[in-house]
Design a protein around this motif. Structure first.
Motif, PDB file in Angstrom:
ATOM      1  N   LEU A 145      -6.373   0.798   5.565  1.00  0.00           N
ATOM      2  CA  LEU A 145      -4.991   1.077   5.157  1.00  0.00           C
ATOM      3  C   LEU A 145      -4.796   0.842   3.656  1.00  0.00           C
ATOM      4  N   LEU A 146      -5.361  -0.245   3.158  1.00  0.00           N
ATOM      5  CA  LEU A 146      -5.219  -0.538   1.739  1.00  0.00           C
ATOM      6  C   LEU A 146      -5.984   0.494   0.904  1.00  0.00           C
ATOM      7  N   TRP A 147      -7.171   0.878   1.333  1.00  0.00           N
ATOM      8  CA  TRP A 147      -7.948   1.866   0.599  1.00  0.00           C
ATOM      9  C   TRP A 147      -7.213   3.208   0.531  1.00  0.00           C
ATOM     10  N   GLN A 148      -6.544   3.586   1.607  1.00  0.00           N
ATOM     11  CA  GLN A 148      -5.789   4.844   1.600  1.00  0.00           C
ATOM     12  C   GLN A 148      -4.760   4.855   0.476  1.00  0.00           C
ATOM     13  N   GLU A 149      -4.215   3.698   0.144  1.00  0.00           N
ATOM     14  CA  GLU A 149      -3.240   3.606  -0.934  1.00  0.00           C
ATOM     15  C   GLU A 149      -3.906   3.440  -2.308  1.00  0.00           C
ATOM     16  N   LEU A 150      -4.931   2.595  -2.379  1.00  0.00           N
ATOM     17  CA  LEU A 150      -5.578   2.335  -3.670  1.00  0.00           C
ATOM     18  C   LEU A 150      -6.312   3.567  -4.197  1.00  0.00           C
ATOM     19  N   ARG A 151      -6.800   4.410  -3.314  1.00  0.00           N
ATOM     20  CA  ARG A 151      -7.525   5.606  -3.774  1.00  0.00           C
ATOM     21  C   ARG A 151      -6.583   6.605  -4.441  1.00  0.00           C
ATOM     22  N   LYS A 152      -5.279   6.428  -4.283  1.00  0.00           N
ATOM     23  CA  LYS A 152      -4.286   7.288  -4.936  1.00  0.00           C
ATOM     24  C   LYS A 152      -4.071   6.892  -6.405  1.00  0.00           C
ATOM     25  N   ARG A 153      -4.780   5.864  -6.845  1.00  0.00           N
ATOM     26  CA  ARG A 153      -4.694   5.356  -8.217  1.00  0.00           C
ATOM     27  C   ARG A 153      -3.279   4.903  -8.586  1.00  0.00           C
ATOM     28  N   PRO A 154      -2.759   3.917  -7.864  1.00  0.00           N
ATOM     29  CA  PRO A 154      -1.406   3.428  -8.172  1.00  0.00           C
ATOM     30  C   PRO A 154      -1.343   2.903  -9.608  1.00  0.00           C
ATOM     31  N   ALA A 155      -0.252   3.226 -10.275  1.00  0.00           N
ATOM     32  CA  ALA A 155      -0.034   2.811 -11.666  1.00  0.00           C
ATOM     33  C   ALA A 155      -1.173   3.271 -12.577  1.00  0.00           C
ATOM     34  N   GLY A 156      -1.880   4.323 -12.163  1.00  0.00           N
ATOM     35  CA  GLY A 156      -2.979   4.853 -12.962  1.00  0.00           C
ATOM     36  C   GLY A 156      -4.247   4.028 -12.907  1.00  0.00           C
ATOM     37  N   ARG A 175      -7.766   2.635 -11.300  1.00  0.00           N
ATOM     38  CA  ARG A 175      -8.858   3.102 -10.457  1.00  0.00           C
ATOM     39  C   ARG A 175      -9.488   1.899  -9.760  1.00  0.00           C
ATOM     40  N   PHE A 176      -9.687   2.042  -8.466  1.00  0.00           N
ATOM     41  CA  PHE A 176     -10.325   0.988  -7.672  1.00  0.00           C
ATOM     42  C   PHE A 176     -11.583   1.534  -7.011  1.00  0.00           C
ATOM     43  N   ARG A 177     -12.545   0.659  -6.824  1.00  0.00           N
ATOM     44  CA  ARG A 177     -13.744   0.970  -6.055  1.00  0.00           C
ATOM     45  C   ARG A 177     -13.671   0.168  -4.774  1.00  0.00           C
ATOM     46  N   ARG A 178     -14.208   0.711  -3.695  1.00  0.00           N
ATOM     47  CA  ARG A 178     -14.237  -0.040  -2.435  1.00  0.00           C
ATOM     48  C   ARG A 178     -15.650  -0.499  -2.152  1.00  0.00           C
ATOM     49  N   GLN A 179     -15.754  -1.657  -1.521  1.00  0.00           N
ATOM     50  CA  GLN A 179     -17.043  -2.239  -1.162  1.00  0.00           C
ATOM     51  C   GLN A 179     -18.008  -2.145  -2.343  1.00  0.00           C
ATOM     52  N   HIS A 180     -17.610  -2.783  -3.425  1.00  0.00           N
ATOM     53  CA  HIS A 180     -18.335  -2.707  -4.699  1.00  0.00           C
ATOM     54  C   HIS A 180     -19.321  -3.870  -4.840  1.00  0.00           C
ATOM     55  N   PRO A 181     -20.615  -3.581  -5.075  1.00  0.00           N
ATOM     56  CA  PRO A 181     -21.594  -4.655  -5.275  1.00  0.00           C
ATOM     57  C   PRO A 181     -21.327  -5.415  -6.574  1.00  0.00           C
ATOM     58  N   ALA A 182     -21.416  -6.740  -6.489  1.00  0.00           N
ATOM     59  CA  ALA A 182     -21.280  -7.604  -7.670  1.00  0.00           C
ATOM     60  C   ALA A 182     -22.250  -8.765  -7.474  1.00  0.00           C
ATOM     61  N   GLY A 183     -23.345  -8.745  -8.192  1.00  0.00           N
ATOM     62  CA  GLY A 183     -24.380  -9.757  -7.977  1.00  0.00           C
ATOM     63  C   GLY A 183     -24.892  -9.645  -6.561  1.00  0.00           C
ATOM     64  N   SER A 184     -24.887 -10.750  -5.840  1.00  0.00           N
ATOM     65  CA  SER A 184     -25.343 -10.736  -4.448  1.00  0.00           C
ATOM     66  C   SER A 184     -24.174 -10.550  -3.480  1.00  0.00           C
ATOM     67  N   TYR A 185     -23.000 -10.271  -4.005  1.00  0.00           N
ATOM     68  CA  TYR A 185     -21.797 -10.130  -3.185  1.00  0.00           C
ATOM     69  C   TYR A 185     -21.344  -8.677  -3.118  1.00  0.00           C
ATOM     70  N   VAL A 186     -20.508  -8.394  -2.130  1.00  0.00           N
ATOM     71  CA  VAL A 186     -19.856  -7.094  -2.032  1.00  0.00           C
ATOM     72  C   VAL A 186     -18.353  -7.359  -2.012  1.00  0.00           C
ATOM     73  N   LEU A 187     -17.668  -6.807  -3.015  1.00  0.00           N
ATOM     74  CA  LEU A 187     -16.225  -7.001  -3.143  1.00  0.00           C
ATOM     75  C   LEU A 187     -15.507  -5.961  -2.306  1.00  0.00           C
ATOM     76  N   ASP A 188     -14.441  -6.368  -1.607  1.00  0.00           N
ATOM     77  CA  ASP A 188     -13.680  -5.402  -0.815  1.00  0.00           C
ATOM     78  C   ASP A 188     -13.187  -4.277  -1.713  1.00  0.00           C
ATOM     79  N   PHE A 189     -12.518  -4.635  -2.815  1.00  0.00           N
ATOM     80  CA  PHE A 189     -12.014  -3.654  -3.777  1.00  0.00           C
ATOM     81  C   PHE A 189     -12.181  -4.234  -5.173  1.00  0.00           C
TER      82      PHE A 189
END
Length: 134
Positions: free
Chosen positions: A25-36, A38-52
């Motif tokens: 549900l959140l991704w459906q909204e964030l992918r619309k680029r609110p307030a201009g 840009r978000f990535r989903r399930q983004h790798p960061a080091g040994s972690y995966v960030l939700d957004f």
């Protein structure tokens, strides 16, 4: 447990296919680029995966279900947050119930945090203020 970059990337791809309902549900909204923004989903960061992740503002958004309050999850979350902060990434944790209750308010809260309009934590679990409110 630390993983190599390729393991983390594979895990991120897998997690994109098995997102929870609040994440979807959140991704459906964030992918619309609110307030201009840009978000990535399930983004790798080091040994972690960030939700957004909002790269422009170095903001990680984690959607926390009830499992994040059980067992050793709070300690793991704290370790992860500390590592991210050490990498210059701000962390915003959003309860999954908030997403289910009012995803639009959550998106407003996230965009305000990304732009630095609000502190990263809301006192007393209050909902985020609407734009123009103090």
């Amino acid at each position: 447990m630390l993983h190599g970059p390729k393991d983390t990337q594979r895990r991120a791809r897998s997690l994109r296919q098995s997102m929870t309902l609040p994440e979807v549900l959140l991704w459906q909204e964030l992918r619309k680029r609110p307030a201009g923004l840009r978000f990535r989903r399930q983004h790798p960061a080091g040994s972690y995966v960030l939700d957004f992740f909002c790269p422009r503002h170095r903001l990680a958004v984690e959607v926390d279900g009830e499992v994040h309050g059980r067992g050793d999850a709070p300690v793991r979350d704290a370790d992860r947050d500390a590592w991210l902060v050490g990498e210059g990434i701000r962390v915003l944790r959003i309860p999954a119930t908030d997403v289910l209750r009012d995803v639009e308010a959550v998106v407003l809260h996230i965009t305000a945090k990304a732009r630095g309009d609000l502190p990263l934590r809301q006192p007393c679990g209050l909902p985020p203020p609407l734009p123009g409110e103090d």
